[in-house]
Write a protein that holds these residues in place. Structure first.
Motif, short mmCIF file in Angstrom:
data_model
loop_
_atom_site.label_atom_id
_atom_site.label_comp_id
_atom_site.label_asym_id
_atom_site.label_seq_id
_atom_site.Cartn_x
_atom_site.Cartn_y
_atom_site.Cartn_z
N GLY A 45 0.77 -1.24 0.00
CA GLY A 45 0.00 0.00 0.00
C GLY A 45 0.79 1.28 0.00
N CYS A 46 2.11 1.22 -0.26
CA CYS A 46 2.92 2.44 -0.25
C CYS A 46 2.51 3.35 -1.41
CB CYS A 46 4.40 2.10 -0.35
SG CYS A 46 5.48 3.54 -0.29
N MET A 47 2.19 4.60 -1.07
CA MET A 47 1.78 5.57 -2.08
C MET A 47 2.96 6.40 -2.58
SD MET A 47 -1.67 6.85 -0.09
CE MET A 47 -2.47 7.64 -1.47
N TYR A 48 3.79 6.84 -1.65
CA TYR A 48 4.98 7.60 -2.04
C TYR A 48 6.01 7.54 -0.92
CZ TYR A 48 3.05 11.54 0.70
OH TYR A 48 2.53 12.33 1.70
N VAL A 49 7.24 7.91 -1.25
CA VAL A 49 8.33 7.91 -0.28
C VAL A 49 8.94 9.31 -0.21
CG1 VAL A 49 8.89 5.47 -0.55
CG2 VAL A 49 10.01 7.15 -2.03
N PHE A 50 9.41 9.66 0.97
CA PHE A 50 10.11 10.92 1.20
C PHE A 50 11.60 10.60 1.23
CE2 PHE A 50 12.28 14.05 3.66
CZ PHE A 50 11.57 15.23 3.59
N ILE A 51 12.36 11.22 0.32
CA ILE A 51 13.81 10.99 0.25
C ILE A 51 14.53 12.33 0.29
CG2 ILE A 51 15.70 10.14 -1.19
CD1 ILE A 51 13.86 8.03 -2.30
N GLY A 52 15.56 12.41 1.13
CA GLY A 52 16.37 13.62 1.21
C GLY A 52 17.49 13.60 0.17
N PHE A 53 17.21 14.11 -1.02
CA PHE A 53 18.25 14.24 -2.03
C PHE A 53 19.19 15.39 -1.66
CE2 PHE A 53 14.74 12.23 -4.35
CZ PHE A 53 15.40 11.19 -5.00
N GLU A 54 18.63 16.46 -1.13
CA GLU A 54 19.31 17.63 -0.55
C GLU A 54 19.90 18.58 -1.58
OE1 GLU A 54 18.10 17.36 2.08
OE2 GLU A 54 18.45 15.46 3.06
N THR A 55 20.69 18.09 -2.52
CA THR A 55 21.37 18.96 -3.47
C THR A 55 21.84 18.15 -4.67
OG1 THR A 55 23.31 20.42 -3.78
CG2 THR A 55 23.54 18.63 -2.21
N ILE A 56 22.12 18.83 -5.78
CA ILE A 56 22.69 18.14 -6.94
C ILE A 56 24.18 18.45 -7.07
CG2 ILE A 56 20.53 17.97 -8.22
CD1 ILE A 56 21.45 20.46 -9.84
N TYR A 113 7.28 0.52 -9.70
CA TYR A 113 6.30 -0.20 -8.88
C TYR A 113 5.13 0.71 -8.46
CZ TYR A 113 9.91 -3.70 -8.87
OH TYR A 113 10.84 -4.64 -9.29
N GLY A 114 4.98 1.84 -9.15
CA GLY A 114 3.83 2.71 -8.92
C GLY A 114 3.92 3.56 -7.68
N ILE A 115 5.13 3.73 -7.13
CA ILE A 115 5.32 4.54 -5.92
C ILE A 115 5.87 5.91 -6.31
CG2 ILE A 115 6.62 4.73 -3.77
CD1 ILE A 115 6.67 1.69 -3.62
N GLY A 116 5.24 6.96 -5.81
CA GLY A 116 5.70 8.31 -6.08
C GLY A 116 6.89 8.68 -5.21
N VAL A 117 7.57 9.75 -5.59
CA VAL A 117 8.77 10.20 -4.86
C VAL A 117 8.61 11.67 -4.47
CG1 VAL A 117 11.26 10.60 -4.98
CG2 VAL A 117 10.27 8.55 -6.03
N LEU A 118 8.72 11.91 -3.17
CA LEU A 118 8.80 13.28 -2.66
C LEU A 118 10.27 13.55 -2.40
CD1 LEU A 118 6.68 14.79 0.29
CD2 LEU A 118 8.97 15.55 -0.30
N GLY A 119 10.84 14.42 -3.20
CA GLY A 119 12.26 14.73 -3.09
C GLY A 119 12.49 16.01 -2.31
N ALA A 120 13.30 15.94 -1.25
CA ALA A 120 13.59 17.11 -0.43
C ALA A 120 14.94 17.69 -0.82
CB ALA A 120 13.58 16.72 1.05
N PHE A 121 14.96 18.99 -0.99
CA PHE A 121 16.19 19.70 -1.37
C PHE A 121 16.37 20.92 -0.46
CE2 PHE A 121 15.06 17.23 -5.01
CZ PHE A 121 16.26 16.85 -5.59
N ILE A 122 17.62 21.25 -0.22
CA ILE A 122 17.97 22.39 0.63
C ILE A 122 18.73 23.40 -0.20
CG2 ILE A 122 19.28 23.14 2.64
CD1 ILE A 122 18.95 20.29 3.76
#
Length: 455
Positions: free
Chosen positions: A259-270, A301-310
């Protein structure tokens, strides 16, 4: 019966907190309620929904982050003026207990569950101490169920915590100092039993990293996901995890099936250099060049990504903001969270900026209101503050304006192939756009640079 009043204060709303879709129940207070003796009447007051109105109590407990600490002190003052004892806990006062003791009777440092019974006993016997230090709970034997029934019923998400602690020490984060470097985990069976008791459908796993950092923790996560499938819990949920979660697609596939809809990942910067400064070892190991592969793995697998950047790091430039905006559009990241780098108490970043005399706002506690990830509270090096604010607007104008906003949503819809998950992506993007349009820098600063020469 004696009355315990537990209060969740809310300061000035900004960012994603402007949306009910992005606010979460004060789970810590529900745990405190659960370890309060049964001969006490417990009530939780939550300013996310109810405007605070003074009411009588024998004892008051308040939790607070740095972003809400000024409001917490204000409420504490109301009760102390009426000779009602106030105990305060949470990450901010755990880092700055002596500051808090100017406004409250007692401070609870660290985790409350193991020491709260002593706090209550001391209060009942008129010997309340000024400081209590909670021990790190052994989560393998942790059988306490939070009293969720005391939380406000209008939250969209139901919070669940399955682990505490972090072995890393990112320079902008105080989690490892607050909860320890040992990654402590609850047994999947216990978590599954708690999930079965939750009537709501939507779950926010509030762990700093649900999947963890080792083969053992990964196996625990897979056991949890398998249990959710086998028990047919039919929950829809999201989690925080590190970028290396995509190393093993078995974990991602099971997460999706459970049932995972999306994940929060700290990418932070490029910027690899900035990652090194931030001490983001996992991100450095994966490499910025592989960020898009990580996103694609979850999309598979149909899971969205919430990408966090600073942003707001030293030596950023208009060219960097343009490159970051281009990356965000091309990467396929479904939800974008951009915050201004903010030194919080207990972090290496705060020590560095204080030691270098670079803090602009340090009239505490009043200035803590500005430490909410949408203000530059220090003087960056190699880049002007106005440039950072304009860069912030430039990026958000790119991702939230026509036609790119619609293009990003369409891209998410086609990649996820899951209407329920896409709806969560849509709602989160609307919350992000609302956050930007209501920000102080949107009102004050342009969203374009003066000329292409600045790039």
């Amino acid at each position: 019966m004696k009355k315990l009043l537990l209060i969740n204060p809310v300061g000035r709303r900004s960012g994603y907190l402007l949306s009910k879709f992005s606010t979460f129940p004060p789970l810590g207070l529900a745990y405190v309620a659960a370890v309060t003796p049964s001969d006490w009447n417990v009530k939780i007051v939550d300013e996310n929904f109810d405007k605070f109105v003074f009411e009588e109590a024998d004892l008051v407990g308040i939790t607070a982050f740095t972003t809400t600490i000024s409001r917490a002190y204000e409420i504490a003052r109301m009760y102390r003026e009426r000779k009602i004892k106030v105990v305060m806990g949470g990450i901010h006062v755990s880092m700055l207990p002596d500051e808090a003791l100017q406004y409250v009777d007692a401070v609870l440092i660290g985790e409350a569950e193991g020491i709260w019974e002593r706090v209550i006993n001391d209060f009942e016997n008129n010997r309340l101490s000024s400081k209590y230090v909670g021990v790190q709970i052994d989560l393998t034997t942790f059988k306490i169920t939070p009293r969720n029934g005391l939380l406000h019923p209008n939250y969209f998400w139901h919070s669940v915590q399955t682990s505490r602690g972090c072995p890393f020490n990112c320079y902008f984060c105080s989690v490892s100092k607050h909860l320890g470097k040992a990654y402590r985990q609850r047994k999947p069976h216990d978590v599954l039993n708690e999930l079965e008791e939750i009537k709501g459908k939507y779950i926010a796993f509030v762990d700093d990293n649900l999947i963890g950092y080792s083969p053992e923790s990964k196996n625990r996560a897979m056991e949890l996901f398998k249990g959710m499938i086998q028990r047919r819990l039919d929950k829809r949920w999201w989690m925080q995890t590190s970028i290396n979660a995509a190393d093993d697609e078995r974990v991602i596939e099971l997460a999706a099936q459970s049932g995972c809809m999306y994940v929060f990942i700290g990418f932070e910067t490029i910027s690899q250099g900035m990652l090194k400064d931030m001490k983001k070892g996992i991100n450095l190991k994966i490499g910025v060049e592989n960020y898009k592969k990580v996103v694609d793995c979850f999309h598979k697998y149909g899971i969205g990504v919430l990408g966090a950047f600073i942003i707001g790091n030293d030596n950023e430039s208009p060219l960097y903001y343009k490159e970051l905006a281009d990356f965000l559009v091309q990467s396929g990241i479904d939800i974008v969270q951009i915050t201004l780098i903010t030194p919080l108490p207990g972090t290496q970043l705060m020590e560095q900026l204080q030691g270098g005399g670079r803090l602009i706002y340090q009239n505490f506690p009043q200035d803590w209101d500005k430490y909410r990830f949408s203000y530059l509270v220090h003087q960056p090096q190699g880049v002007g503050i106005d440039t950072i604010y304009i860069g912030n607007n430039y990026i958000k104008n790119r991702i939230y304006s026509f036609p790119t906003f619609q293009y990003r949503l369409l891209k998410s819809f086609l990649k996820l192939k899951n209407m329920r998950n896409f709806y969560a992506i849509y709602k989160s993007n609307k919350a992000g756009k609302k956050s930007w349009l209501n920000s102080h820098y949107y009102q004050k600063y342009p969203s374009v640079f003066k000329s292409d020469s600045e790039f």
